[in-house]
Design a protein around this motif. Structure first.
Motif, PDB file in Angstrom:
ATOM      1  N   UNK A   1     -16.176   0.922  -6.573  1.00 57.84           N
ATOM      2  CA  UNK A   1     -15.970   0.228  -5.603  1.00 57.84           C
ATOM      3  C   UNK A   1     -15.155   0.674  -4.257  1.00 57.84           C
ATOM      4  N   UNK A   2     -14.998   1.806  -4.041  1.00 60.05           N
ATOM      5  CA  UNK A   2     -14.051   2.558  -3.099  1.00 60.05           C
ATOM      6  C   UNK A   2     -14.026   2.177  -1.966  1.00 60.05           C
ATOM      7  N   UNK A   3     -15.441   1.816  -1.172  1.00 59.68           N
ATOM      8  CA  UNK A   3     -15.503   1.372  -0.031  1.00 59.68           C
ATOM      9  C   UNK A   3     -15.338   0.056   0.201  1.00 59.68           C
ATOM     10  N   UNK A   4     -14.858  -0.900  -0.648  1.00 57.79           N
ATOM     11  CA  UNK A   4     -14.767  -2.401  -0.667  1.00 57.79           C
ATOM     12  C   UNK A   4     -13.572  -2.554  -1.243  1.00 57.79           C
ATOM     13  N   UNK A   5     -12.723  -1.908  -1.907  1.00 58.50           N
ATOM     14  CA  UNK A   5     -11.410  -2.118  -2.591  1.00 58.50           C
ATOM     15  C   UNK A   5     -10.543  -2.342  -1.463  1.00 58.50           C
ATOM     16  N   UNK A   6      -9.678  -3.376  -1.453  1.00 57.44           N
ATOM     17  CA  UNK A   6      -8.927  -3.694  -0.410  1.00 57.44           C
ATOM     18  C   UNK A   6      -7.629  -2.931  -0.561  1.00 57.44           C
ATOM     19  N   UNK A   7      -6.998  -2.733  -1.799  1.00 58.59           N
ATOM     20  CA  UNK A   7      -5.889  -1.968  -2.068  1.00 58.59           C
ATOM     21  C   UNK A   7      -5.992  -1.345  -3.289  1.00 58.59           C
ATOM     22  N   UNK A   8      -5.389  -0.203  -3.209  1.00 60.42           N
ATOM     23  CA  UNK A   8      -5.309   0.873  -4.523  1.00 60.42           C
ATOM     24  C   UNK A   8      -4.365   0.183  -5.608  1.00 60.42           C
ATOM     25  N   UNK A   9      -4.810   0.431  -6.927  1.00 61.68           N
ATOM     26  CA  UNK A   9      -3.867  -0.088  -7.888  1.00 61.68           C
ATOM     27  C   UNK A   9      -2.566   0.668  -7.792  1.00 61.68           C
ATOM     28  N   UNK A  10      -1.432   0.164  -8.392  1.00 63.91           N
ATOM     29  CA  UNK A  10      -0.146   0.784  -8.527  1.00 63.91           C
ATOM     30  C   UNK A  10      -0.121   2.137  -9.193  1.00 63.91           C
ATOM     31  N   UNK A  11      -1.075   2.345 -10.268  1.00 67.21           N
ATOM     32  CA  UNK A  11      -1.007   3.347 -11.387  1.00 67.21           C
ATOM     33  C   UNK A  11      -2.229   4.100 -10.850  1.00 67.21           C
ATOM     34  N   UNK A  12      -2.383   5.398 -10.475  1.00 71.29           N
ATOM     35  CA  UNK A  12      -3.329   6.238 -10.366  1.00 71.29           C
ATOM     36  C   UNK A  12      -2.937   7.571 -10.764  1.00 71.29           C
ATOM     37  N   UNK A  13      -4.060   8.153 -11.443  1.00 71.93           N
ATOM     38  CA  UNK A  13      -3.861   9.515 -12.188  1.00 71.93           C
ATOM     39  C   UNK A  13      -3.283  10.641 -11.087  1.00 71.93           C
ATOM     40  N   UNK A  14      -4.257  10.522  -9.855  1.00 70.95           N
ATOM     41  CA  UNK A  14      -3.822  11.555  -8.988  1.00 70.95           C
ATOM     42  C   UNK A  14      -4.447  10.653  -7.600  1.00 70.95           C
TER      43      UNK A  14
END
Length: 499
Positions: free
Chosen positions: A286-299
């Motif tokens: 859903x990258x092209x529709x996700x409004x905000x990235x989550x607080x935790x990301x692996x990289x």
């Protein structure tokens, strides 16, 4: 870079649109009259000028409009204490208007368009050039030479070049994290677990094997993106503030050739890598529709400096993180123009306003007062010479005011992150078109049309959802039908004429 000759620039600008409002301010002082901040001297004005500046020794009021969280509750006490110091130093009292964030755009526009009474106005690259061209701000190169040589030498030449408009200087750039450096930010726990050689990874392609290994071992999406995508892919090229993401000049091209950015080999290689990651499930569906990235990301990728891993990126994820730099550090009008302070063309005391900005950038007492608030109420100095914040109530936005390099360190940090920032600034690759301002009035319709087209394709391309080998040619066909190549030709002609 060869040191700027302010007096020559002042003479060259003598016929500029604002020269009448600064008569005498940029002229050479009489014997013994050249001064840095602190002597309270002022330039002579020509006889008959309608608005006379303050006479030598007179205390003048300087109004500074800036953005933040509104006016401080303890403003009167803060002002009284700071005014006593400023009066002794440069014969100035300071009136500050702190406009709330949601009101700032409209308020700034009204102040400029109605020629409202102010001396200093915070602004940024979004409106700076257009406001200069409508005559809102004073040309200050002569004042820098005659009244504020310390400020002129403190801020590097490249920064003055970045805010130059048709050879004139109309803003004091805020010398802080004003270059742009991108970093790959990794969860250290995963780096250790999968023995990732992150320190030797400096481009997208070098991350593929490591992200694949994490995907196989952890599941999920090792490189989560939101709909704004991986914008730094395009930032290898200076867009010159034109407003079309697909047009730019490479930072490494001394010939200053304007190119179609999406069609360049290095950009296409990165877009292809993103698409490969998307197909492999490394990037979220859903990258092209996700409004905000989550607080935790692996990289992920972030702009900043190495110590931000300890002070910002790690704490925000509640994880220990490690970083490696992606590409060069860049310097352009876009990176410098995020924080500018301009003197009104109608200011009665432009030399005093500029001396105030010099003091903000060279005197830690003044800088701390603007950055932290009222000593004894908002902060206090420790025995070790650090700042201890009593509270976090101070509403002024520190980045709008002046350099970070003379802000006193707080007692909750071990290392001086501003040393890192300054070092990055000094090693930055300056745009070859620094100081060249593009007049877009001849192709405003093309900009609007091409921007709409770019924005329509950008989310899918910069998140890896789209295959760039298919979608970029389609986008370029639409762009060229809307005057894209004509814009490139006209921008190139302006750059060539400016050399």
């Amino acid at each position: 870079m060869k040191k700027r000759n302010w007096k020559v620039m002042s003479l060259l600008m003598a016929g500029a649109m604002l020269a009448g409002s600064l008569t005498g301010c940029g002229s050479s002082p009489s014997d013994g009259g050249s001064s840095s901040a602190g002597d309270g001297s002022s330039s002579q004005q020509s006889e008959g000028q309608a608005d006379q500046p303050a006479a030598s020794g007179e205390v003048v009021d300087i109004k500074w409009a800036m953005v933040g969280n509104g006016m401080p509750d303890n403003y009167d006490a803060w002002k009284a204490k700071l005014d006593a110091y400023l009066e002794e130093k440069i014969g100035v009292h300071l009136d500050v208007e702190v406009v709330k964030w949601d009101d700032w755009g409209n308020r700034r526009s009204v102040m400029v368009k109605t020629n409202e009474d102010y001396d200093i106005l915070f602004t940024d690259s979004g409106s700076y050039v257009s406001d200069v061209k409508m005559g809102a701000f004073a040309e200050i190169s002569g004042l820098l030479d005659s009244h504020c040589p310390e400020l002129a030498s403190f801020i590097p030449d490249d920064y003055w070049d970045a805010v130059s408009v048709q050879g004139g200087i109309y803003a004091v750039p805020t010398y802080k994290d004003s270059s742009a450096t991108q970093y790959f930010v990794w969860d250290k726990e995963l780096v250790d677990k999968y023995k990732i050689d992150y320190e030797n990874m400096h481009d997208l392609q070098s991350l593929t094997d490591a992200l694949t290994k994490i995907k196989e071992g952890e599941g999920g999406y090792p490189f989560t993106l939101a709909s704004d995508g991986l914008g730094p892919i395009l930032e290898k090229y200076d867009g010159m503030g034109v407003g079309v993401p697909g047009i730019g000049v490479s930072y490494n091209d001394s010939s200053k050739k304007v190119v179609s950015v999406y069609e360049q080999e290095d950009v296409m290689a990165d877009l292809k890598t993103l698409h490969e990651w998307y197909k492999a499930g490394i990037i979220n569906e859903d990258a092209n529709t996700l409004g905000e990235a989550p607080k935790y990301r692996m990289c992920y990728v972030a702009q900043g400096w190495p110590l931000a891993a300890k002070t910002v990126w790690g704490p925000n994820m509640e994880k220990e993180v490690v970083v490696s730099q992606w590409g060069d550090t860049h310097l352009s009008f876009g990176t410098v123009g995020g924080s500018l302070n301009c003197i009104s063309a109608s200011s009665k005391n432009p030399e005093k306003a500029l001396q105030l900005l010099e003091l903000v950038n060279t005197d830690s007492v003044v800088r701390d007062a603007l950055y932290f608030g009222l000593e004894g109420d908002n902060f206090e100095y420790t025995a070790e010479g650090r700042v201890h914040k009593i509270n976090t109530d101070w509403p002024m936005a520190g980045y709008t005011q002046g350099t970070f390099f003379n802000v006193t360190l707080t007692d909750d940090v071990e290392e001086n992150q501003w040393d890192e920032v300054k070092a990055l600034n000094e090693q930055a690759v300056a745009s070859p078109v620094l100081g060249i301002s593009i007049d877009t009035s001849e192709f405003e319709d093309e900009i609007a049309n091409c921007s709409e087209i770019c924005n329509r394709y950008k989310k899918d391309l910069l998140t890896g959802v789209a295959d760039p080998e298919v979608e970029v040619p389609k986008m370029m066909e639409e762009l060229r039908a809307s005057g894209f190549d004509t814009m490139i030709e006209k921008i190139q002609a302006q750059i060539d004429a400016a050399q």
